[in-house]
Design an enzyme around this catalytic site. Structure first.
Site, PDB file in Angstrom:
ATOM      1  N   HIS A 210      47.905 -29.564  38.661  1.00 40.89           N
ATOM      2  CA  HIS A 210      47.850 -28.313  39.649  1.00 40.89           C
ATOM      3  C   HIS A 210      48.680 -28.400  40.897  1.00 40.89           C
ATOM      4  O   HIS A 210      47.941 -28.006  42.110  1.00 40.89           O
ATOM      5  CB  HIS A 210      46.390 -27.881  40.028  1.00 40.89           C
TER       6      HIS A 210
ATOM      7  N   HIS B 227      42.525 -20.484  38.343  1.00 42.40           N
ATOM      8  CA  HIS B 227      41.443 -21.201  37.694  1.00 42.40           C
ATOM      9  C   HIS B 227      39.976 -20.748  37.956  1.00 42.40           C
ATOM     10  O   HIS B 227      39.025 -21.556  38.359  1.00 42.40           O
ATOM     11  CB  HIS B 227      41.712 -22.431  38.336  1.00 42.40           C
TER      12      HIS B 227
ATOM     13  N   GLU C 119      43.159 -19.989  31.559  1.00 42.43           N
ATOM     14  CA  GLU C 119      44.489 -20.188  32.317  1.00 42.43           C
ATOM     15  C   GLU C 119      45.769 -19.698  31.562  1.00 42.43           C
ATOM     16  O   GLU C 119      46.097 -20.826  31.085  1.00 42.43           O
ATOM     17  CB  GLU C 119      44.575 -21.577  33.038  1.00 42.43           C
TER      18      GLU C 119
HETATM   19  C1  GLA Z   1      40.947 -28.925  36.130  1.00 44.13           C
HETATM   20  C2  GLA Z   1      41.779 -28.556  34.927  1.00 44.13           C
HETATM   21  C3  GLA Z   1      41.121 -28.488  33.696  1.00 44.13           C
HETATM   22  C4  GLA Z   1      40.111 -29.643  33.470  1.00 44.13           C
HETATM   23  C5  GLA Z   1      39.529 -30.073  34.690  1.00 44.13           C
HETATM   24  C6  GLA Z   1      38.773 -31.561  34.429  1.00 44.13           C
HETATM   25  O1  GLA Z   1      40.051 -28.248  36.447  1.00 44.13           O
HETATM   26  O2  GLA Z   1      42.295 -27.092  35.084  1.00 44.13           O
HETATM   27  O3  GLA Z   1      41.849 -28.170  32.519  1.00 44.13           O
HETATM   28  O4  GLA Z   1      41.157 -30.741  32.957  1.00 44.13           O
HETATM   29  O5  GLA Z   1      40.679 -30.325  35.831  1.00 44.13           O
HETATM   30  O6  GLA Z   1      37.895 -31.943  35.507  1.00 44.13           O
END
Ligand code: GLA
Length: 382
Positions: free
Chosen positions: A130, A204, A342
């Protein structure tokens, strides 16, 4: 600063002048506190005539809360998060956040672009997740537009400098949250750059259609119209395969409870993710906006359909909520208390040319428009 004051007063003037304000969707703006470096964080509240209310804050251009009526018209906040800014500053966890510059993971934080290798900050074991250590979810965005009328909306902007977290190009990103009277919340992401770069933005939000803190979402009925997934390795990076969902726990083409197959220990993917945490192939390429998921909570009757034009959909079943987060209203969030959907490009696309392209060049505009439509018992949210 002057700019902000001017915008603020323009906005107040608009509020006062609207003759039909009581019937239409409305917007108000307030301070939500201060970031660690002292910057003010604004929160904009959008309301519609059915009592739906969205609150969006400039810390990470995030959806802080969303009130949605159930089948009896009773409102509940269906997104997880915190009551105060401090909660988000202390333990971010991407609650409600805009994620990027590259949503999801880039293997080893390294990707090639036009013959050169770029290296991103690592924040997820060996990978970059991210956007890296300080992704868009932790940046302070600026309110650049607020509107009300048939639709109430706020536009927030963030200018990510060349080299931010290792990404090339000065990239200007806008996020517009719009709430309409037909119970749709639309998030429109737009980005432009001054050098070739990669962009993949998504939202998210952790959802619980029974209301945040109301318990598990394992009985929510989920439908994902994807025929295949892109399986991952032990570090959540796609191994390059595209595997049909038929006959596997990943088959959500017909709605089924999220929890029905989640304990199937024959599935390595469920073991890797501690539950669902992978990308569904909705299409191989960008398409016209279409339904990418539908979720129904049989208890409250709330239904949400999710629309996007993106090829992929990451579905994460809140596996790492481990009972150590105290969220809104002193609620402890436990494993499976929320789901995350997402719409985006496939994870790690820059390292998998056959997944498509995340490249954005000067003069082009990146867009991801995500629509969340709400209804009850099948009505309105089709
Ligand atoms: C982020 C990702 C999720 C998941 C979590 C794991 O939130 O977007 O897909 O992998 O991390 O903690």
């Amino acid at each position: 600063m002057k700019h902000a004051v001017l915008l603020g007063s323009l906005f107040m003037a608009t509020t006062a002048m609207l003759p039909f304000a009581s019937m239409a969707a409305q917007a108000t703006r307030a301070s939500f506190g201060h970031a660690a470096d002292g910057q003010n964080i604004d929160i904009v509240t959008l309301t519609n005539s059915h009592g739906m209310r969205a609150r969006v804050m400039t810390y990470g251009a995030s959806l802080q809360s969303l009130l949605v009526p159930d089948r009896n018209g009773k409102l509940a906040d269906v997104v997880l998060g915190y009551d105060t800014l401090q909660g988000y500053l202390d333990r971010r966890q991407y609650f409600g956040a805009t994620v990027g510059r590259y949503a999801n993971r880039i293997a080893h934080g390294t990707f090639p672009l036009d013959g050169k290798a770029y290296h991103l900050t690592l924040n997820d074991g060996p990978n970059s997740l991210h956007g890296g250590v300080k992704g868009l979810d932790m940046q302070v965005w600026k309110v650049v537009d607020v509107k009300q009328g048939a639709v109430a909306s706020v536009t927030m902007q963030y200018s990510s400098p060349d080299g931010d977290q290792g990404y090339p190009g000065n990239v200007t990103i806008k996020a517009t949250y719009a709430l309409s009277d037909d119970n749709q919340l639309k998030i429109a992401y737009v980005a432009t750059t001054d050098k070739p770069t990669i962009v993949n933005l998504s939202n998210h939000t952790y959802w619980n259609l029974g209301g945040e803190g109301s318990g598990t979402v394992m009985d929510h009925l989920l439908m994902i119209p994807g025929d295949a997934i892109t399986p991952v390795d032990a570090t959540s990076i796609p191994n390059g395969q595209v595997v049909p969902v038929a006959g596997t726990p990943y088959d959500f083409r017909m709605a089924k409870p999220i929890g029905r197959d989640i304990r199937d220990g024959r599935s390595q993917q469920l073991l890797f993710g501690h539950g669902y945490d992978m990308n569904w192939v909705i299409s191989r390429k960008e398409a016209e906006a279409r339904v990418v998921a539908r979720v129904e909570d049989p208890r409250s009757g709330r239904v949400m359909t999710l629309w996007s034009s993106k090829p992929g959909l990451q579905f994460y079943s809140g596996n790492f909520l481990d009972g150590t987060t105290v969220g809104k209203d002193h609620h402890i969030y436990r494993q499976g208390d929320a789901f995350v959907l997402e719409p985006q490009l496939f994870p790690d696309t820059p390292n998998h040319p056959d997944f498509g392209s995340a490249r954005l060049a000067p003069g082009e505009t990146y867009r991801n428009t995500i629509i969340y439509r709400f209804g009850v018992d099948g009505a309105m949210a089709k």
